[in-house]
Design a protein around this motif. Sequence first.
Motif, PDB file in Angstrom:
ATOM      1  N   GLY A  44      45.330 101.000 -28.425  1.00  0.00           N
ATOM      2  CA  GLY A  44      46.208 102.162 -28.344  1.00  0.00           C
ATOM      3  C   GLY A  44      45.974 103.093 -27.172  1.00  0.00           C
ATOM      4  O   GLY A  44      46.183 104.297 -27.296  1.00  0.00           O
ATOM      5  N   HIS A  45      45.580 102.542 -26.025  1.00  0.00           N
ATOM      6  CA  HIS A  45      45.330 103.380 -24.846  1.00  0.00           C
ATOM      7  C   HIS A  45      46.545 103.341 -23.921  1.00  0.00           C
ATOM      8  O   HIS A  45      46.654 102.497 -23.013  1.00  0.00           O
ATOM      9  N   ALA A  46      47.467 104.263 -24.147  1.00  0.00           N
ATOM     10  CA  ALA A  46      48.732 104.279 -23.419  1.00  0.00           C
ATOM     11  C   ALA A  46      48.539 104.493 -21.920  1.00  0.00           C
ATOM     12  O   ALA A  46      49.230 103.871 -21.108  1.00  0.00           O
ATOM     13  N   ASP A  47      47.607 105.365 -21.540  1.00  0.00           N
ATOM     14  CA  ASP A  47      47.409 105.651 -20.114  1.00  0.00           C
ATOM     15  C   ASP A  47      46.932 104.417 -19.357  1.00  0.00           C
ATOM     16  O   ASP A  47      47.389 104.145 -18.233  1.00  0.00           O
ATOM     17  N   ILE A  48      46.047 103.652 -19.966  1.00  0.00           N
ATOM     18  CA  ILE A  48      45.549 102.430 -19.323  1.00  0.00           C
ATOM     19  C   ILE A  48      46.645 101.383 -19.262  1.00  0.00           C
ATOM     20  O   ILE A  48      46.796 100.681 -18.255  1.00  0.00           O
ATOM     21  N   LEU A  49      47.421 101.279 -20.308  1.00  0.00           N
ATOM     22  CA  LEU A  49      48.512 100.309 -20.345  1.00  0.00           C
ATOM     23  C   LEU A  49      49.517 100.605 -19.228  1.00  0.00           C
ATOM     24  O   LEU A  49      49.936  99.690 -18.499  1.00  0.00           O
ATOM     25  N   ARG A  50      49.871 101.853 -19.083  1.00  0.00           N
ATOM     26  CA  ARG A  50      50.801 102.233 -18.010  1.00  0.00           C
ATOM     27  C   ARG A  50      50.199 101.938 -16.635  1.00  0.00           C
ATOM     28  O   ARG A  50      50.887 101.436 -15.741  1.00  0.00           O
ATOM     29  N   TYR A  51      48.945 102.258 -16.453  1.00  0.00           N
ATOM     30  CA  TYR A  51      48.286 102.032 -15.166  1.00  0.00           C
ATOM     31  C   TYR A  51      48.258 100.542 -14.824  1.00  0.00           C
ATOM     32  O   TYR A  51      48.573 100.145 -13.684  1.00  0.00           O
ATOM     33  N   LEU A  52      47.897  99.706 -15.780  1.00  0.00           N
ATOM     34  CA  LEU A  52      47.820  98.266 -15.533  1.00  0.00           C
ATOM     35  C   LEU A  52      49.175  97.688 -15.142  1.00  0.00           C
ATOM     36  O   LEU A  52      49.271  96.865 -14.229  1.00  0.00           O
ATOM     37  N   VAL A  53      50.223  98.119 -15.846  1.00  0.00           N
ATOM     38  CA  VAL A  53      51.567  97.632 -15.515  1.00  0.00           C
ATOM     39  C   VAL A  53      51.975  98.138 -14.134  1.00  0.00           C
ATOM     40  O   VAL A  53      52.569  97.394 -13.331  1.00  0.00           O
ATOM     41  N   ASP A  54      51.644  99.382 -13.841  1.00  0.00           N
ATOM     42  CA  ASP A  54      51.970  99.955 -12.530  1.00  0.00           C
ATOM     43  C   ASP A  54      51.281  99.207 -11.398  1.00  0.00           C
ATOM     44  O   ASP A  54      51.809  99.129 -10.286  1.00  0.00           O
ATOM     45  N   ARG A  55      50.124  98.628 -11.702  1.00  0.00           N
ATOM     46  CA  ARG A  55      49.372  97.893 -10.676  1.00  0.00           C
ATOM     47  C   ARG A  55      49.633  96.388 -10.728  1.00  0.00           C
ATOM     48  O   ARG A  55      48.842  95.598 -10.220  1.00  0.00           O
ATOM     49  N   GLY A  56      50.732  95.997 -11.337  1.00  0.00           N
ATOM     50  CA  GLY A  56      51.121  94.587 -11.327  1.00  0.00           C
ATOM     51  C   GLY A  56      50.840  93.827 -12.603  1.00  0.00           C
ATOM     52  O   GLY A  56      51.029  92.601 -12.652  1.00  0.00           O
ATOM     53  N   GLY A  57      50.407  94.514 -13.634  1.00  0.00           N
ATOM     54  CA  GLY A  57      50.158  93.824 -14.897  1.00  0.00           C
ATOM     55  C   GLY A  57      51.447  93.325 -15.534  1.00  0.00           C
ATOM     56  O   GLY A  57      52.465  94.023 -15.526  1.00  0.00           O
ATOM     57  N   ASN A  58      51.394  92.121 -16.085  1.00  0.00           N
ATOM     58  CA  ASN A  58      52.558  91.512 -16.736  1.00  0.00           C
ATOM     59  C   ASN A  58      52.537  91.864 -18.220  1.00  0.00           C
ATOM     60  O   ASN A  58      51.700  91.367 -18.968  1.00  0.00           O
ATOM     61  N   ILE A  59      53.445  92.715 -18.642  1.00  0.00           N
ATOM     62  CA  ILE A  59      53.455  93.175 -20.023  1.00  0.00           C
ATOM     63  C   ILE A  59      53.771  92.053 -21.002  1.00  0.00           C
ATOM     64  O   ILE A  59      53.506  92.174 -22.211  1.00  0.00           O
ATOM     65  N   ASN A  60      54.305  90.928 -20.500  1.00  0.00           N
ATOM     66  CA  ASN A  60      54.564  89.761 -21.352  1.00  0.00           C
ATOM     67  C   ASN A  60      53.560  88.639 -21.086  1.00  0.00           C
ATOM     68  O   ASN A  60      53.816  87.470 -21.391  1.00  0.00           O
ATOM     69  N   LEU A  61      52.406  89.010 -20.563  1.00  0.00           N
ATOM     70  CA  LEU A  61      51.323  88.043 -20.349  1.00  0.00           C
ATOM     71  C   LEU A  61      50.890  87.475 -21.698  1.00  0.00           C
ATOM     72  O   LEU A  61      50.751  88.213 -22.675  1.00  0.00           O
ATOM     73  N   THR A  62      50.669  86.169 -21.762  1.00  0.00           N
ATOM     74  CA  THR A  62      50.331  85.536 -23.042  1.00  0.00           C
ATOM     75  C   THR A  62      48.884  85.084 -23.101  1.00  0.00           C
ATOM     76  O   THR A  62      48.269  84.752 -22.091  1.00  0.00           O
ATOM     77  N   ASP A  63      48.371  85.048 -24.328  1.00  0.00           N
ATOM     78  CA  ASP A  63      47.034  84.500 -24.561  1.00  0.00           C
ATOM     79  C   ASP A  63      47.176  83.033 -24.961  1.00  0.00           C
ATOM     80  O   ASP A  63      48.252  82.438 -24.810  1.00  0.00           O
ATOM     81  N   ASP A  65      47.464  81.718 -27.737  1.00  0.00           N
ATOM     82  CA  ASP A  65      48.408  81.525 -28.844  1.00  0.00           C
ATOM     83  C   ASP A  65      49.838  81.852 -28.432  1.00  0.00           C
ATOM     84  O   ASP A  65      50.724  81.962 -29.285  1.00  0.00           O
ATOM     85  N   ASN A  66      50.029  82.029 -27.134  1.00  0.00           N
ATOM     86  CA  ASN A  66      51.330  82.397 -26.581  1.00  0.00           C
ATOM     87  C   ASN A  66      51.816  83.746 -27.122  1.00  0.00           C
ATOM     88  O   ASN A  66      53.005  83.964 -27.354  1.00  0.00           O
ATOM     89  N   GLU A  67      50.855  84.656 -27.310  1.00  0.00           N
ATOM     90  CA  GLU A  67      51.184  85.977 -27.817  1.00  0.00           C
ATOM     91  C   GLU A  67      50.999  87.037 -26.738  1.00  0.00           C
ATOM     92  O   GLU A  67      49.974  87.070 -26.049  1.00  0.00           O
ATOM     93  N   THR A  68      51.966  87.896 -26.621  1.00  0.00           N
ATOM     94  CA  THR A  68      51.963  88.973 -25.636  1.00  0.00           C
ATOM     95  C   THR A  68      51.267  90.211 -26.215  1.00  0.00           C
ATOM     96  O   THR A  68      50.939  90.239 -27.412  1.00  0.00           O
ATOM     97  N   PRO A  69      51.056  91.249 -25.424  1.00  0.00           N
ATOM     98  CA  PRO A  69      50.447  92.472 -25.952  1.00  0.00           C
ATOM     99  C   PRO A  69      51.197  93.090 -27.132  1.00  0.00           C
ATOM    100  O   PRO A  69      50.587  93.794 -27.943  1.00  0.00           O
ATOM    101  N   LEU A  70      52.488  92.820 -27.267  1.00  0.00           N
ATOM    102  CA  LEU A  70      53.254  93.388 -28.366  1.00  0.00           C
ATOM    103  C   LEU A  70      52.784  92.851 -29.720  1.00  0.00           C
ATOM    104  O   LEU A  70      53.009  93.484 -30.756  1.00  0.00           O
ATOM    105  N   TYR A  71      52.113  91.709 -29.721  1.00  0.00           N
ATOM    106  CA  TYR A  71      51.630  91.123 -30.972  1.00  0.00           C
ATOM    107  C   TYR A  71      50.374  91.804 -31.508  1.00  0.00           C
ATOM    108  O   TYR A  71      50.003  91.586 -32.675  1.00  0.00           O
ATOM    109  N   VAL A  72      49.708  92.597 -30.675  1.00  0.00           N
ATOM    110  CA  VAL A  72      48.423  93.162 -31.091  1.00  0.00           C
ATOM    111  C   VAL A  72      48.472  94.677 -31.272  1.00  0.00           C
ATOM    112  O   VAL A  72      47.443  95.313 -31.483  1.00  0.00           O
ATOM    113  N   VAL A  73      49.653  95.271 -31.184  1.00  0.00           N
ATOM    114  CA  VAL A  73      49.765  96.722 -31.350  1.00  0.00           C
ATOM    115  C   VAL A  73      49.443  97.111 -32.789  1.00  0.00           C
ATOM    116  O   VAL A  73      49.649  96.323 -33.717  1.00  0.00           O
TER     117      VAL A  73
END
Length: 248
Positions: A44-63, A65-73
């Motif tokens: 639940g660290h919104a500031d880090i999540l925003r920073y990572l996406v701003d620096r090129g992080g893929n919000i639909n990156l999978t593990d 199990d083919n699960e994106t970050p939305l699966y672990v909220v």
Amino acid sequence: MENIWTAASSGHLDRVRELVESGTSPNALDENSYSPLHAAASWGHADILRYLVDRGGNINLTDSDNETPLYVVENVAISKLVVELGGDPNWTNEEGLTPAASLQEEYPHISLYLRTLTGEAAPASRDAPIATDDDPASPATTTGAAPQPDLDAPTDALMASVRSIMERSERGEISEQETDDLLREVVESAVTGQVEAGRAIGEQMVVDEEQQQHGTAAASSRTRTRTADQLAEEAPGKRARDTDDIGR
């Protein structure tokens, strides 16, 4: 020193920033296919999540199990942020489950919110049926497990309630915690309604069965009465003759 995954989990934005600026990718996966994005979303660290996406992080990156970050909220505010950052609520993992379906069991209020976006029905519960006071043998009663809502066909009123809560949250009228609490109340109300409906249906089934048994017994009695009367009319002397024949 913390690596990027533990820093993202712990909420240490300065350390995450230091590592990224030193060349660590926001999309780096550890040996368990865990990414900083998954870590930030899960904790639940919104500031880090925003920073990572701003620096090129893929919000639909999978593990793995083919699960994106939305699966672990674990709260509605972060799930909403992930979606705003481009997270796909219609994604499916290796088991063919969407985030809403995957979160239904543990976080039904988050699942309900996500289904206002996707329009999907609730998945079939992987737990035992909801217990009622009249069903002490139910696993949910004997194990103490919390009943899971079965909202296969969400009503317009239910979904309107969820949207109203989210709109109030977006306008800043209620806090993130209040948003979570209100959505949990919506789910609890739905569960309570289902338990009451189930009890009413069960009671009506008992009444119907008793009426059916009573009707069958009455019909059988009428049949026996008619048969005896018919025999008496058709052969009025038969019983006397049979009695006279005994001992011959």
